[in-house]
Motif scaffolding. Structure first.
Motif, PDB file in Angstrom:
ATOM      1  N   SER A 275      56.190  38.122  25.357  1.00 31.80           N
ATOM      2  CA  SER A 275      57.141  37.547  24.400  1.00 31.80           C
ATOM      3  C   SER A 275      57.004  36.031  24.357  1.00 31.80           C
ATOM      4  CB  SER A 275      58.576  37.955  24.753  1.00 31.80           C
ATOM      5  OG  SER A 275      59.007  37.343  25.958  1.00 31.80           O
ATOM      6  N   HIS A 276      56.720  35.433  25.517  1.00 27.88           N
ATOM      7  CA  HIS A 276      56.506  33.986  25.566  1.00 27.88           C
ATOM      8  C   HIS A 276      55.219  33.613  24.828  1.00 27.88           C
ATOM      9  CE1 HIS A 276      56.296  29.911  27.174  1.00 27.88           C
ATOM     10  NE2 HIS A 276      55.057  30.179  27.551  1.00 27.88           N
ATOM     11  N   LEU A 277      54.161  34.380  25.042  1.00 27.87           N
ATOM     12  CA  LEU A 277      52.874  34.084  24.418  1.00 27.87           C
ATOM     13  C   LEU A 277      52.940  34.186  22.896  1.00 27.87           C
ATOM     14  CD1 LEU A 277      50.493  35.981  26.875  1.00 27.87           C
ATOM     15  CD2 LEU A 277      50.667  33.507  26.582  1.00 27.87           C
ATOM     16  N   LEU A 278      53.726  35.166  22.385  1.00 28.90           N
ATOM     17  CA  LEU A 278      53.808  35.395  20.945  1.00 28.90           C
ATOM     18  C   LEU A 278      54.991  34.698  20.293  1.00 28.90           C
ATOM     19  CD1 LEU A 278      52.872  39.193  20.809  1.00 28.90           C
ATOM     20  CD2 LEU A 278      51.412  37.223  20.300  1.00 28.90           C
ATOM     21  N   ASP A 279      55.719  33.915  21.084  1.00 26.69           N
ATOM     22  CA  ASP A 279      56.897  33.189  20.579  1.00 26.69           C
ATOM     23  C   ASP A 279      57.897  34.164  19.954  1.00 26.69           C
ATOM     24  OD1 ASP A 279      58.259  30.837  20.450  1.00 26.69           O
ATOM     25  OD2 ASP A 279      57.329  30.115  18.607  1.00 26.69           O
ATOM     26  N   LEU A 280      58.155  35.252  20.663  1.00 28.08           N
ATOM     27  CA  LEU A 280      58.976  36.363  20.192  1.00 28.08           C
ATOM     28  C   LEU A 280      60.416  36.222  20.674  1.00 28.08           C
ATOM     29  CD1 LEU A 280      59.162  39.351  19.041  1.00 28.08           C
ATOM     30  CD2 LEU A 280      58.528  40.089  21.354  1.00 28.08           C
ATOM     31  N   THR A 281      61.351  36.283  19.749  1.00 23.00           N
ATOM     32  CA  THR A 281      62.765  36.332  20.139  1.00 23.00           C
ATOM     33  C   THR A 281      63.018  37.615  20.918  1.00 23.00           C
ATOM     34  OG1 THR A 281      63.512  35.025  18.243  1.00 23.00           O
ATOM     35  CG2 THR A 281      65.145  36.447  19.296  1.00 23.00           C
ATOM     36  N   THR A 282      63.765  37.502  22.003  1.00 18.42           N
ATOM     37  CA  THR A 282      63.958  38.671  22.862  1.00 18.42           C
ATOM     38  C   THR A 282      65.249  38.528  23.656  1.00 18.42           C
ATOM     39  OG1 THR A 282      62.862  40.070  24.518  1.00 18.42           O
ATOM     40  CG2 THR A 282      62.669  37.696  24.802  1.00 18.42           C
ATOM     41  N   ILE A 283      65.546  39.560  24.433  1.00 18.53           N
ATOM     42  CA  ILE A 283      66.685  39.534  25.343  1.00 18.53           C
ATOM     43  C   ILE A 283      66.164  39.472  26.767  1.00 18.53           C
ATOM     44  CG2 ILE A 283      68.729  40.763  26.179  1.00 18.53           C
ATOM     45  CD1 ILE A 283      68.976  39.672  23.312  1.00 18.53           C
ATOM     46  N   HIS A 284      66.578  38.441  27.476  1.00 15.75           N
ATOM     47  CA  HIS A 284      66.149  38.312  28.876  1.00 15.75           C
ATOM     48  C   HIS A 284      66.859  39.364  29.713  1.00 15.75           C
ATOM     49  CE1 HIS A 284      64.811  36.616  32.618  1.00 15.75           C
ATOM     50  NE2 HIS A 284      66.052  36.534  33.056  1.00 15.75           N
ATOM     51  N   TYR A 285      66.060  40.176  30.377  1.00 18.42           N
ATOM     52  CA  TYR A 285      66.527  41.283  31.213  1.00 18.42           C
ATOM     53  C   TYR A 285      66.019  40.978  32.623  1.00 18.42           C
ATOM     54  CZ  TYR A 285      67.083  46.349  32.317  1.00 18.42           C
ATOM     55  OH  TYR A 285      67.459  47.560  32.857  1.00 18.42           O
ATOM     56  N   PRO A 286      66.877  40.547  33.553  1.00 20.11           N
ATOM     57  CA  PRO A 286      66.414  40.064  34.865  1.00 20.11           C
ATOM     58  C   PRO A 286      65.928  41.181  35.789  1.00 20.11           C
ATOM     59  CG  PRO A 286      68.805  40.103  34.814  1.00 20.11           C
ATOM     60  CD  PRO A 286      68.340  40.467  33.421  1.00 20.11           C
ATOM     61  N   ILE A 287      64.776  41.763  35.427  1.00 14.09           N
ATOM     62  CA  ILE A 287      64.232  42.888  36.184  1.00 14.09           C
ATOM     63  C   ILE A 287      63.895  42.477  37.607  1.00 14.09           C
ATOM     64  CG2 ILE A 287      62.335  44.561  36.302  1.00 14.09           C
ATOM     65  CD1 ILE A 287      62.195  44.424  33.249  1.00 14.09           C
ATOM     66  N   ASP A 288      63.411  41.226  37.779  1.00 16.38           N
ATOM     67  CA  ASP A 288      63.048  40.773  39.125  1.00 16.38           C
ATOM     68  C   ASP A 288      64.253  40.744  40.052  1.00 16.38           C
ATOM     69  OD1 ASP A 288      64.146  38.725  37.598  1.00 16.38           O
ATOM     70  OD2 ASP A 288      63.064  37.145  38.666  1.00 16.38           O
ATOM     71  N   LYS A 289      65.413  40.349  39.514  1.00 14.38           N
ATOM     72  CA  LYS A 289      66.626  40.317  40.332  1.00 14.38           C
ATOM     73  C   LYS A 289      67.175  41.723  40.560  1.00 14.38           C
ATOM     74  CE  LYS A 289      66.755  35.981  41.134  1.00 14.38           C
ATOM     75  NZ  LYS A 289      66.470  35.512  42.517  1.00 14.38           N
ATOM     76  N   GLN A 290      66.967  42.613  39.608  1.00 12.62           N
ATOM     77  CA  GLN A 290      67.318  44.015  39.837  1.00 12.62           C
ATOM     78  C   GLN A 290      66.497  44.570  40.998  1.00 12.62           C
ATOM     79  OE1 GLN A 290      66.739  45.446  35.653  1.00 12.62           O
ATOM     80  NE2 GLN A 290      68.618  46.555  36.061  1.00 12.62           N
ATOM     81  N   ALA A 291      65.211  44.217  41.023  1.00 10.24           N
ATOM     82  CA  ALA A 291      64.332  44.671  42.105  1.00 10.24           C
ATOM     83  C   ALA A 291      64.813  44.138  43.452  1.00 10.24           C
ATOM     84  CB  ALA A 291      62.905  44.216  41.836  1.00 10.24           C
ATOM     85  N   GLU A 292      65.191  42.870  43.484  1.00  5.12           N
ATOM     86  CA  GLU A 292      65.678  42.303  44.745  1.00  5.12           C
ATOM     87  C   GLU A 292      66.975  42.976  45.177  1.00  5.12           C
ATOM     88  OE1 GLU A 292      66.385  38.054  47.019  1.00  5.12           O
ATOM     89  OE2 GLU A 292      65.841  38.062  44.900  1.00  5.12           O
ATOM     90  N   ASN A 293      67.857  43.246  44.213  1.00  2.61           N
ATOM     91  CA  ASN A 293      69.102  43.943  44.550  1.00  2.61           C
ATOM     92  C   ASN A 293      68.820  45.340  45.112  1.00  2.61           C
ATOM     93  OD1 ASN A 293      70.804  41.872  43.890  1.00  2.61           O
ATOM     94  ND2 ASN A 293      71.500  42.737  41.952  1.00  2.61           N
ATOM     95  N   ALA A 294      67.811  46.013  44.547  1.00  4.07           N
ATOM     96  CA  ALA A 294      67.440  47.341  45.053  1.00  4.07           C
ATOM     97  C   ALA A 294      67.006  47.247  46.503  1.00  4.07           C
ATOM     98  CB  ALA A 294      66.341  47.950  44.200  1.00  4.07           C
ATOM     99  N   PHE A 295      66.203  46.218  46.819  1.00  2.76           N
ATOM    100  CA  PHE A 295      65.753  46.068  48.203  1.00  2.76           C
ATOM    101  C   PHE A 295      66.919  45.701  49.122  1.00  2.76           C
ATOM    102  CE2 PHE A 295      64.267  43.537  51.794  1.00  2.76           C
ATOM    103  CZ  PHE A 295      63.482  44.495  52.415  1.00  2.76           C
ATOM    104  N   ILE A 296      67.816  44.841  48.650  1.00  5.38           N
ATOM    105  CA  ILE A 296      68.981  44.467  49.465  1.00  5.38           C
ATOM    106  C   ILE A 296      69.819  45.698  49.790  1.00  5.38           C
ATOM    107  CG2 ILE A 296      71.176  43.205  49.437  1.00  5.38           C
ATOM    108  CD1 ILE A 296      69.745  41.027  47.797  1.00  5.38           C
ATOM    109  N   MET A 297      70.034  46.565  48.801  1.00  7.27           N
ATOM    110  CA  MET A 297      70.794  47.800  49.032  1.00  7.27           C
ATOM    111  C   MET A 297      70.144  48.647  50.121  1.00  7.27           C
ATOM    112  SD  MET A 297      71.744  49.063  45.182  1.00  7.27           S
ATOM    113  CE  MET A 297      72.994  48.257  44.176  1.00  7.27           C
TER     114      MET A 297
END
Length: 322
Positions: A275-297
């Motif tokens: 999305s950054h490369l194509l200059d595409l409007t999008t919704i930021h979905y913090p998947i990396d933080k979801q992953a960290e939360n999964a590991f914390i759990m």
């Protein structure tokens, strides 16, 4: 093969001291550590991980179950692996291709103590089957589920999708076609609910145009661009299930001579690199933080900790396609 007792004898220390050096225990003098390490290196000693697992009751291995590879999976697995390795854990990835038996293989490894825990990203078996295995170790999911024994790191897709729709309305678009993802989970159903509530709020006809379901790929996006070109009455915007699908739609539309966003607007979802490369409007979905939360759990459950989870929120990333 050398063992700890031989190393201790040659280094002139106790077996406990050798064990501390191997496990990087802080309370060993540097001189002693170097002497022991020299013997370890000379004998080419490698700890028996199976023996360590039996002693500690942990394999330090966490399984991640997914149906297939995709961009979102890569972001999640990369983040989860990074956090896990920082704390001495490794990852085993199970790609099921939609086959229940492959998913059961991972669950059985948890039961046999070959894994410490599992992350079930997208399930194949019924939740009742998966829940049965929670007594053998922690299971965390990326999907939305209301089962006390299976904690989830899901985010309310209703909120994220509504951000995209409200942005399109604010920019003057009224004829919106939705391209939804998998219909098996609750996430897509929440996006559909968001769209119907959006139409009700602004008195729009929710069925003015057909919508697309079970689509996520670049190829699907390219096909939708051709569909748009064939319509006598054309919609003026697309809300897409993923950035990859939006990227396919956007690039194929431009190949066909369509001006984006003048002729039609495109919004993605996830805020991945494409999305950054194509200059595409999008919704930021913090998947990396979801992953960290999964590991914390998982780590909290395995080690009796109480580390707090990261707060998560969707954000609009406005770029050139709207």
């Amino acid at each position: 093969m050398a063992n700890i007792h031989e190393i201790a004898k040659l280094a002139g220390v106790s077996s406990a001291t050798v064990s501390r050096v191997i496990n990087k225990h802080p309370y060993v003098s540097e001189t002693t550590r170097q002497r022991v390490q020299e013997v370890i290196d000379r004998l080419d000693y490698v700890p028996n991980l199976n023996a360590i697992s039996l002693k500690t009751g942990m394999t330090k291995l966490i399984g991640v179950i997914a149906i297939s590879f995709n961009d979102s999976l890569s972001v999640f697995v990369r983040g989860f692996t990074m956090y896990a390795q920082e704390h001495g854990f490794n990852i085993a990835l199970f790609i099921t291709n939609g086959e229940k038996e492959r998913e059961l293989e991972a669950l059985e490894m948890l039961r046999r103590k070959q894994l410490d825990a599992l992350v079930c990203m997208i399930r194949v078996n019924e939740w009742s089957v998966i829940e049965h295995y929670t007594k053998y170790g922690p299971i965390v999911t990326w999907q939305r589920v209301n089962i006390e024994t299976i904690p989830s790191v899901f985010m309310d897709q209703y909120q994220g999708y509504m951000l995209a729709l409200e942005h399109l309305y604010e920019r003057g678009y009224r004829s919106i076609v939705n391209v939804y993802g998998s219909m098996r989970g609750l996430n897509t159903k929440e996006r559909i609910r968001a769209y119907h509530d959006f139409c009700k709020k602004y008195d729009l006809d929710a069925e003015a145009f057909p919508h697309f379901y079970d689509l996520n790929s670049i190829e699907a996006g390219e096909q939708i661009a051709h569909w748009w070109g064939e319509q006598p009455n054309k919609p003026d915007a697309f809300a897409c299930s993923t950035d990859y699908l939006a990227a396919g739609l956007l690039t194929e539309a431009r190949r066909l001579g369509v001006s984006v966003p003048s002729d039609v607007a495109v919004v993605g979802f996830d805020n991945t690199e494409i999305s950054h490369l194509l200059d595409l409007t999008t919704i930021h979905y913090p998947i990396d933080k979801q992953a960290e939360n999964a590991f914390i759990m998982i780590r909290n459950a395995l080690e009796g900790l109480h580390e707090a989870l990261h707060p998560l929120e969707f954000k609009l990333v406005e770029r050139a396609t709207t």
